[in-house]
Motif scaffolding. Structure first.
Motif, mmCIF file in Angstrom:
data_model
loop_
_atom_site.group_PDB
_atom_site.id
_atom_site.type_symbol
_atom_site.label_atom_id
_atom_site.label_comp_id
_atom_site.label_asym_id
_atom_site.label_seq_id
_atom_site.Cartn_x
_atom_site.Cartn_y
_atom_site.Cartn_z
ATOM 1 N N UNK A 39 0.841 -1.195 0.000
ATOM 2 C CA UNK A 39 0.000 0.000 0.000
ATOM 3 C C UNK A 39 0.881 1.252 0.000
ATOM 4 N N UNK A 40 1.468 1.601 -1.150
ATOM 5 C CA UNK A 40 2.380 2.747 -1.215
ATOM 6 C C UNK A 40 1.732 4.068 -0.801
ATOM 7 N N UNK A 41 0.447 4.241 -1.094
ATOM 8 C CA UNK A 41 -0.232 5.485 -0.708
ATOM 9 C C UNK A 41 -0.261 5.626 0.809
ATOM 10 N N UNK A 42 -0.535 4.553 1.498
ATOM 11 C CA UNK A 42 -0.540 4.572 2.965
ATOM 12 C C UNK A 42 0.866 4.825 3.503
ATOM 13 N N UNK A 43 1.857 4.227 2.863
ATOM 14 C CA UNK A 43 3.241 4.447 3.286
ATOM 15 C C UNK A 43 3.623 5.919 3.156
ATOM 16 N N UNK A 44 3.210 6.555 2.071
ATOM 17 C CA UNK A 44 3.481 7.988 1.894
ATOM 18 C C UNK A 44 2.789 8.807 2.975
ATOM 19 N N UNK A 45 1.507 8.557 3.186
ATOM 20 C CA UNK A 45 0.736 9.322 4.171
ATOM 21 C C UNK A 45 1.346 9.186 5.564
ATOM 22 N N UNK A 46 1.595 7.973 5.986
ATOM 23 C CA UNK A 46 2.152 7.745 7.320
ATOM 24 C C UNK A 46 3.556 8.323 7.446
ATOM 25 N N UNK B 30 5.475 15.027 -2.905
ATOM 26 C CA UNK B 30 6.311 13.906 -3.330
ATOM 27 C C UNK B 30 5.540 13.040 -4.310
ATOM 28 N N UNK B 31 6.311 12.395 -5.149
ATOM 29 C CA UNK B 31 5.757 11.466 -6.131
ATOM 30 C C UNK B 31 6.493 10.139 -5.980
ATOM 31 N N UNK B 32 5.736 9.083 -5.921
ATOM 32 C CA UNK B 32 6.292 7.741 -5.852
ATOM 33 C C UNK B 32 5.717 6.961 -7.027
ATOM 34 N N UNK B 33 6.589 6.532 -7.901
ATOM 35 C CA UNK B 33 6.168 5.738 -9.049
ATOM 36 C C UNK B 33 6.474 4.280 -8.734
ATOM 37 N N UNK B 34 5.441 3.454 -8.787
ATOM 38 C CA UNK B 34 5.571 2.019 -8.525
ATOM 39 C C UNK B 34 5.067 1.308 -9.771
ATOM 40 N N UNK B 35 6.002 0.712 -10.511
ATOM 41 C CA UNK B 35 5.613 0.111 -11.788
ATOM 42 C C UNK B 35 5.077 1.197 -12.698
ATOM 43 N N UNK B 36 3.809 1.098 -13.087
ATOM 44 C CA UNK B 36 3.213 2.124 -13.937
ATOM 45 C C UNK B 36 2.157 2.944 -13.189
ATOM 46 N N UNK C 260 1.359 6.023 -10.393
ATOM 47 C CA UNK C 260 1.888 7.237 -9.785
ATOM 48 C C UNK C 260 1.112 7.539 -8.516
ATOM 49 N N UNK C 261 1.838 7.696 -7.404
ATOM 50 C CA UNK C 261 1.247 8.072 -6.118
ATOM 51 C C UNK C 261 1.781 9.454 -5.768
ATOM 52 N N UNK C 262 0.880 10.372 -5.413
ATOM 53 C CA UNK C 262 1.258 11.737 -5.062
ATOM 54 C C UNK C 262 0.833 11.990 -3.624
ATOM 55 N N UNK C 263 1.708 12.637 -2.853
ATOM 56 C CA UNK C 263 1.373 13.074 -1.498
ATOM 57 C C UNK C 263 1.879 14.492 -1.339
ATOM 58 N N UNK C 264 1.114 15.309 -0.618
ATOM 59 C CA UNK C 264 1.544 16.689 -0.425
ATOM 60 C C UNK C 264 1.038 17.211 0.895
ATOM 61 N N UNK C 265 1.698 18.252 1.339
ATOM 62 C CA UNK C 265 1.344 18.907 2.588
ATOM 63 C C UNK C 265 1.521 20.403 2.389
#
Length: 111
Positions: free
Chosen positions: A40-47, A73-79, A81-86
């Motif tokens: 769950x990369x989105x959860x990893x970014x948020x936490x 931040x942007x995390x690309x996993x395979x194809x 894209x996960x974005x997190x911001x504050x």
């Protein structure tokens, strides 16, 4: 696990560079070490954003630092894209020459 990953981040310090430098040094480590990074990369970014903030607040209290930062931040996993911001940092994706809205920025007038 054979899946390509890439991480990018930009921090915009407010009231000094301490928080921005701290985030640039620690956020990607917290993301990479988070137990959910694979499932769950989105959860990893948020936490990881939250953990990095808590870590900096502890340091800031101890060292009497008075700065903050926005970040994106942007995390690309395979194809994927996960974005997190504050804060009010923004990110823009351009796909085939057209802007794609990825986020609604934090603004004081926004509920």
């Amino acid at each position: 696990d054979g899946i390509d990953r890439a991480y990018f981040a930009v921090f915009d310090g407010h009231g000094g560079v301490d928080a921005a430098n701290y985030s640039a040094t620690h956020l990607h480590v917290n993301v990479g070490l988070h137990e959910e990074i694979v499932k769950n990369p989105a959860e990893a970014l948020k936490c990881s954003f939250q953990k990095t903030d808590e870590m900096f607040l502890f340091k800031a209290r101890r060292e009497k630092l008075r700065s903050g930062t926005t970040g994106v931040s942007a995390l690309i996993v395979g194809n994927t894209l996960h974005i997190a911001w504050l804060g009010d940092s923004q990110v823009m994706l351009v796909q085939q020459g057209k802007a794609v809205t990825l986020m609604e920025p934090h603004k004081p007038e926004r509920e």
